[in-house]
Each structure stands twice: as C-alpha cells, then as structure tokens.
Design a protein around this motif. Structure first.
Motif, PDB file in Angstrom:
ATOM      1  N   GLY A 116      -1.631  -4.234  10.732  1.00 21.80           N
ATOM      2  CA  GLY A 116      -2.064  -5.149  11.444  1.00 21.80           C
ATOM      3  C   GLY A 116      -1.821  -5.808  10.876  1.00 21.80           C
ATOM      4  N   ALA A 117      -1.226  -6.695   9.309  1.00 24.45           N
ATOM      5  CA  ALA A 117      -0.904  -7.312   8.748  1.00 24.45           C
ATOM      6  C   ALA A 117      -0.136  -9.003   9.733  1.00 24.45           C
ATOM      7  N   GLN A 118      -0.507  -9.916   9.965  1.00 25.98           N
ATOM      8  CA  GLN A 118       0.121 -10.889  10.338  1.00 25.98           C
ATOM      9  C   GLN A 118       1.285 -11.401  10.083  1.00 25.98           C
ATOM     10  N   SER A 161      -3.886 -17.879  -1.431  1.00 27.15           N
ATOM     11  CA  SER A 161      -4.495 -16.814  -2.235  1.00 27.15           C
ATOM     12  C   SER A 161      -6.038 -16.020  -1.765  1.00 27.15           C
ATOM     13  N   LYS A 162      -6.091 -15.651  -0.738  1.00 27.59           N
ATOM     14  CA  LYS A 162      -6.576 -14.827   0.426  1.00 27.59           C
ATOM     15  C   LYS A 162      -5.782 -13.994   0.075  1.00 27.59           C
ATOM     16  N   ALA A 163      -5.133 -13.670   0.046  1.00 24.71           N
ATOM     17  CA  ALA A 163      -3.864 -12.704   0.316  1.00 24.71           C
ATOM     18  C   ALA A 163      -3.839 -11.159  -0.063  1.00 24.71           C
ATOM     19  N   VAL A 164      -3.697 -10.143   0.829  1.00 28.07           N
ATOM     20  CA  VAL A 164      -3.811  -9.126  -0.410  1.00 28.07           C
ATOM     21  C   VAL A 164      -2.591  -8.758  -0.911  1.00 28.07           C
ATOM     22  N   ARG A 165      -2.790  -8.274  -2.478  1.00 32.42           N
ATOM     23  CA  ARG A 165      -1.809  -8.009  -2.927  1.00 32.42           C
ATOM     24  C   ARG A 165      -0.829  -7.062  -3.455  1.00 32.42           C
ATOM     25  N   ILE A 166       0.010  -6.072  -2.917  1.00 29.68           N
ATOM     26  CA  ILE A 166       0.426  -4.841  -3.173  1.00 29.68           C
ATOM     27  C   ILE A 166       1.123  -5.399  -4.978  1.00 29.68           C
ATOM     28  N   TYR A 167       0.942  -4.385  -5.154  1.00 32.85           N
ATOM     29  CA  TYR A 167       1.872  -4.773  -6.388  1.00 32.85           C
ATOM     30  C   TYR A 167       3.374  -3.138  -6.827  1.00 32.85           C
ATOM     31  N   ILE A 168       4.139  -3.473  -7.323  1.00 33.69           N
ATOM     32  CA  ILE A 168       5.415  -2.657  -7.105  1.00 33.69           C
ATOM     33  C   ILE A 168       6.168  -2.676  -8.587  1.00 33.69           C
ATOM     34  N   ASP A 169       5.704  -1.799  -9.431  1.00 34.49           N
ATOM     35  CA  ASP A 169       6.521  -1.843 -10.574  1.00 34.49           C
ATOM     36  C   ASP A 169       7.536  -1.702 -10.490  1.00 34.49           C
ATOM     37  N   ASN A 170       8.045  -1.835 -11.708  1.00 32.14           N
ATOM     38  CA  ASN A 170      10.297  -1.363 -11.726  1.00 32.14           C
ATOM     39  C   ASN A 170      10.041   0.049 -11.806  1.00 32.14           C
ATOM     40  N   GLN A 171       9.695   1.048 -12.403  1.00 31.27           N
ATOM     41  CA  GLN A 171       8.820   2.391 -11.462  1.00 31.27           C
ATOM     42  C   GLN A 171       9.465   2.829 -10.124  1.00 31.27           C
ATOM     43  N   GLY A 172       8.756   2.029  -8.875  1.00 27.88           N
ATOM     44  CA  GLY A 172       8.380   1.718  -8.112  1.00 27.88           C
ATOM     45  C   GLY A 172       7.422   2.676  -7.821  1.00 27.88           C
ATOM     46  N   ARG A 208      -9.804  -5.931   7.265  1.00 26.69           N
ATOM     47  CA  ARG A 208     -10.828  -6.258   7.949  1.00 26.69           C
ATOM     48  C   ARG A 208     -11.953  -7.501   6.472  1.00 26.69           C
ATOM     49  N   GLU A 209     -11.564  -7.463   6.160  1.00 26.61           N
ATOM     50  CA  GLU A 209     -12.365  -8.483   4.609  1.00 26.61           C
ATOM     51  C   GLU A 209     -12.445  -9.830   4.755  1.00 26.61           C
ATOM     52  N   GLY A 210     -10.797 -10.130   5.893  1.00 27.66           N
ATOM     53  CA  GLY A 210     -11.015 -11.352   6.632  1.00 27.66           C
ATOM     54  C   GLY A 210      -9.313 -12.180   5.605  1.00 27.66           C
ATOM     55  N   SER A 211      -8.341 -10.899   5.365  1.00 27.66           N
ATOM     56  CA  SER A 211      -7.496 -11.627   4.855  1.00 27.66           C
ATOM     57  C   SER A 211      -6.274 -11.409   6.413  1.00 27.66           C
ATOM     58  N   GLU A 212      -5.363 -12.355   6.140  1.00 28.52           N
ATOM     59  CA  GLU A 212      -3.831 -12.108   7.361  1.00 28.52           C
ATOM     60  C   GLU A 212      -2.753 -11.350   7.031  1.00 28.52           C
ATOM     61  N   ASP A 213      -2.772 -11.880   5.322  1.00 24.38           N
ATOM     62  CA  ASP A 213      -1.545 -12.378   4.816  1.00 24.38           C
ATOM     63  C   ASP A 213      -1.086 -10.854   3.578  1.00 24.38           C
ATOM     64  N   VAL A 214      -0.309 -11.225   3.412  1.00 18.38           N
ATOM     65  CA  VAL A 214       0.089  -9.644   2.362  1.00 18.38           C
ATOM     66  C   VAL A 214       0.865 -10.401   1.710  1.00 18.38           C
ATOM     67  N   LEU A 215       1.008 -10.198   0.709  1.00 14.66           N
ATOM     68  CA  LEU A 215       2.244 -10.207  -0.499  1.00 14.66           C
ATOM     69  C   LEU A 215       1.984  -9.261  -1.447  1.00 14.66           C
ATOM     70  N   VAL A 216       3.448  -8.750  -1.192  1.00 19.28           N
ATOM     71  CA  VAL A 216       4.184  -7.444  -1.920  1.00 19.28           C
ATOM     72  C   VAL A 216       4.967  -8.544  -3.328  1.00 19.28           C
ATOM     73  N   VAL A 217       4.098  -7.595  -4.705  1.00 19.25           N
ATOM     74  CA  VAL A 217       4.496  -8.130  -5.912  1.00 19.25           C
ATOM     75  C   VAL A 217       5.495  -7.488  -5.959  1.00 19.25           C
ATOM     76  N   THR A 218       7.107  -7.733  -6.940  1.00 16.97           N
ATOM     77  CA  THR A 218       8.026  -5.750  -7.092  1.00 16.97           C
ATOM     78  C   THR A 218       8.506  -6.598  -7.901  1.00 16.97           C
ATOM     79  N   ASP A 219       8.743  -5.546  -8.954  1.00 14.68           N
ATOM     80  CA  ASP A 219      10.337  -5.768  -9.956  1.00 14.68           C
ATOM     81  C   ASP A 219      11.325  -6.450  -9.037  1.00 14.68           C
ATOM     82  N   THR A 220      12.566  -7.067  -9.649  1.00 15.69           N
ATOM     83  CA  THR A 220      13.907  -6.750  -9.404  1.00 15.69           C
ATOM     84  C   THR A 220      14.869  -5.323  -9.468  1.00 15.69           C
ATOM     85  N   GLU A 221      14.195  -4.868  -9.867  1.00 17.55           N
ATOM     86  CA  GLU A 221      14.458  -2.915 -10.092  1.00 17.55           C
ATOM     87  C   GLU A 221      14.205  -2.781  -9.368  1.00 17.55           C
TER      88      GLU A 221
END
Length: 134
Positions: A121-123, A57-68, A91-104
C-alpha cells in the motif's frame, strides 16, 4: 543592638533555580520533538543518479545489502515478509518507502522488494542513491 542591625540589612540575591528548570524543560522539548533519521550500519555502496531528490524523513526504509539480504528496522526479513512488515509500518503514518540498496544487488531482488512494498500500500517507493540526504 547588634541583632537589630542584621535584620535591617538585606542581601540581594538572584535565584537561578527557576532559570535552570526552564532551560532543562526546553532542552527536553527540543530533543523529544526532533526527528532523527537512523541508518543501519551496513556496508552499502549506493548507486548514483543525476535526477536524485531528497527523500522524506518519515519514509519507511528497507535495506538490501550486497549479499541480497533484506532488513527492516535493523531486523533481517525474508522477501515474502516485506509486504506485511511494510503494511504495519505504513499504518503508523508514512506513505513513502525508501529502498536503500547496494550497487551489486541484482535487479530481480530490487524489483521483488519494490513490488512487495507497493502491494503493501505504499504510495511512493524510491531507491536511495549517493545524493539522497533525507
């Protein structure tokens, strides 16, 4: 005589003011200590995977929409800015990154974003799927 009789009679009341105060303090405590996962309101069709696991739940979330277009903290960013933004958030405490992306989204764009997150530096860098619930 009348006055003496009123003084001797005592009413029994229960004061619930302290109880209400304690309930409000507990309510505030639980609201503040609860972590909320906030997803952006993007129209994203997540890919499916049979080996999907829950994301932290503390993962940094990066979003990529269907337009890129790439978003971090609901703010659009360029791909070359992902590394510095993710480094700041890590630096705020998380080590994980989650990329939320579209299938397109083209695989090249996804690889660019994952690469920038790893260079920051994401683990662990993962891609969100339909079954991701964290």
């Amino acid at each position: 005589m009348r006055r003496l009789r009123q003084d001797t009679e005592q009413e029994s009341r229960v004061d619930i003011s302290p109880l209400i105060d304690v309930v409000f303090i507990l309510l505030i405590f639980f609201v503040v200590t609860t972590t909320f996962v906030k997803d952006m309101n993007l129209d994203i069709n997540r890919p499916s995977a049979s080996s999907a696991t829950m994301a932290p739940s503390k993962a940094v979330r990066i979003y990529i929409d269907n337009q890129g277009a790439v978003y971090i903290d609901e703010q659009p960013v360029r791909v070359w800015m992902v590394q510095s933004k993710v480094r700041t958030l890590l630096r705020e405490g998380s080590e994980d990154v989650l990329v939320v992306t579209d299938t397109e989204v083209p695989a090249g764009r996804l690889v660019e974003v994952v690469d920038q997150a790893r260079l920051a530096g994401a683990q662990n860098v993962g891609v969100a799927t339909q079954q991701e619930a964290g």
